[in-house]
Design an enzyme around this catalytic site. Structure first.
Site, PDB file in Angstrom:
ATOM      1  N   ASP A 109       0.815  -1.208   0.000  1.00  0.00           N
ATOM      2  CA  ASP A 109       0.000   0.000   0.000  1.00  0.00           C
ATOM      3  C   ASP A 109       0.852   1.263   0.000  1.00  0.00           C
ATOM      4  O   ASP A 109       0.508   2.274  -0.626  1.00  0.00           O
ATOM      5  CB  ASP A 109      -0.955   0.008   1.191  1.00  0.00           C
ATOM      6  CG  ASP A 109      -0.232  -0.147   2.529  1.00  0.00           C
ATOM      7  OD1 ASP A 109       0.896  -0.694   2.556  1.00  0.00           O
ATOM      8  OD2 ASP A 109      -0.813   0.263   3.563  1.00  0.00           O
ATOM      9  N   THR A 132      -5.395   1.268   9.614  1.00  0.00           N
ATOM     10  CA  THR A 132      -5.276   0.571  10.890  1.00  0.00           C
ATOM     11  C   THR A 132      -3.998   1.021  11.588  1.00  0.00           C
ATOM     12  O   THR A 132      -3.984   1.272  12.799  1.00  0.00           O
ATOM     13  CB  THR A 132      -5.257  -0.948  10.662  1.00  0.00           C
ATOM     14  OG1 THR A 132      -6.434  -1.310   9.929  1.00  0.00           O
ATOM     15  CG2 THR A 132      -5.232  -1.694  11.979  1.00  0.00           C
ATOM     16  N   THR A 184     -15.771  12.905  31.030  1.00  0.00           N
ATOM     17  CA  THR A 184     -14.780  11.886  30.660  1.00  0.00           C
ATOM     18  C   THR A 184     -14.775  11.607  29.160  1.00  0.00           C
ATOM     19  O   THR A 184     -13.713  11.483  28.551  1.00  0.00           O
ATOM     20  CB  THR A 184     -15.060  10.579  31.429  1.00  0.00           C
ATOM     21  OG1 THR A 184     -14.961  10.846  32.828  1.00  0.00           O
ATOM     22  CG2 THR A 184     -14.055   9.501  31.046  1.00  0.00           C
TER      23      THR A 184
END
Length: 266
Positions: A109, A132, A184
């Site tokens: 890639d 990813t 949070t």
């Protein structure tokens, strides 16, 4: 028509081209446990859903960073199109000179991105692919692939925080708009996203310093490129289909070889 596959760790992106024109684009989940029959069925359904005649596909080219999936995917394309797909790897003409300790270790890639970016934007270049993993690649003014950096992707970083901190929830990757947050969830979103912007900016600045130029064009691609690019002016171009374009360029550079790969042809 030419069908291109960009196989990543999380998703497979398919692009259908007529010349340099992208006609259709589909995204499916990467699943190394799927059989060739399952992939054949999925691909056939995508064509049917988009009202595209699958018989018009003349050839297939695949770029993959997931070796375990290739057996099923290659067999699926043979069943559907009656040809052996062209696979980006050693022996493929790319037009890019790779200056790496072991060129075989460079992800397909990354090379495909470099091919497309250099043809479209010229060098010197810094290419950031938000997948990813997030990869940063440097290409010289002469089109030499010089190497780069690999860091955990944004989603991996977010998932690790959720998994390793017992009281922290899984959060959506959206910008909270501030870093002094009152709850949070927003605090985590700010730390993940704005912290990642800082990572991107620092690595790009270091790469420009090592390239000894401030004029390198920074091209971003991948699913989360727009999210990060919207928070920094260090990225010059967001090119959503950079990898697919690189695949069609590489196909054109290997047409002679491609024409010999029809099943049953000597």
């Amino acid at each position: 028509m030419i069908l291109v596959f960009d196989v990543g760790n999380s998703n497979i992106v398919l692009g259908l081209y007529e010349g340099r024109e992208l006609l259709n684009c589909w995204r499916i989940s990467t699943d190394k446990d799927k059989t060739s029959d399952e992939y054949s069925l999925m691909i056939h359904q995508l064509f049917h859903y988009s009202n595209v005649d699958i018989k018009k596909v003349e050839d297939v080219i695949i770029s993959s960073v997931v070796p375990n999936i290739m057996y099923s995917l290659e067999h699926a394309t043979r069943k559907l199109f009656n040809i052996d797909p062209l696979v980006v790897g050693p022996g493929i003409k790319t037009g890019i000179n790779i200056k790496y300790d072991n060129p075989k270790q460079v992800g397909a890639d990354r090379i495909v991105n470099a091919v497309a970016a250099f043809e479209k934007y010229e060098g010197p270049l810094i290419i950031v692919d938000f997948g990813t993993a997030t990869t940063f690649c440097a290409v010289s003014k002469e089109g030499v692939y010089l190497g780069g950096t690999i860091s955990p992707g944004l989603k991996i970083s977010s998932d690790a925080l959720f998994q390793r901190a017992a009281k922290l929830p899984r959060v959506e990757l959206v910008k909270p708009g501030k870093v002094i947050c009152k709850n949070t969830v927003n605090s985590m979103q700010a730390g993940i996203i704005y912290g990642y912007v800082g990572l991107v900016e620092y690595i790009i600045k270091k790469m420009k310093s090592e390239l000894n130029t401030k004029n390198a064009t920074v091209v971003a691609t991948g699913g989360l490129a727009t999210l990060i690019a919207s928070e920094t002016d260090i990225i010059n171009v967001v090119d959503k289909y950079l990898t697919l374009e690189g695949l069609i360029i590489i196909y054109e550079r290997n047409k002679e070889e491609a024409n010999r790969r029809y099943i049953g042809q000597d």
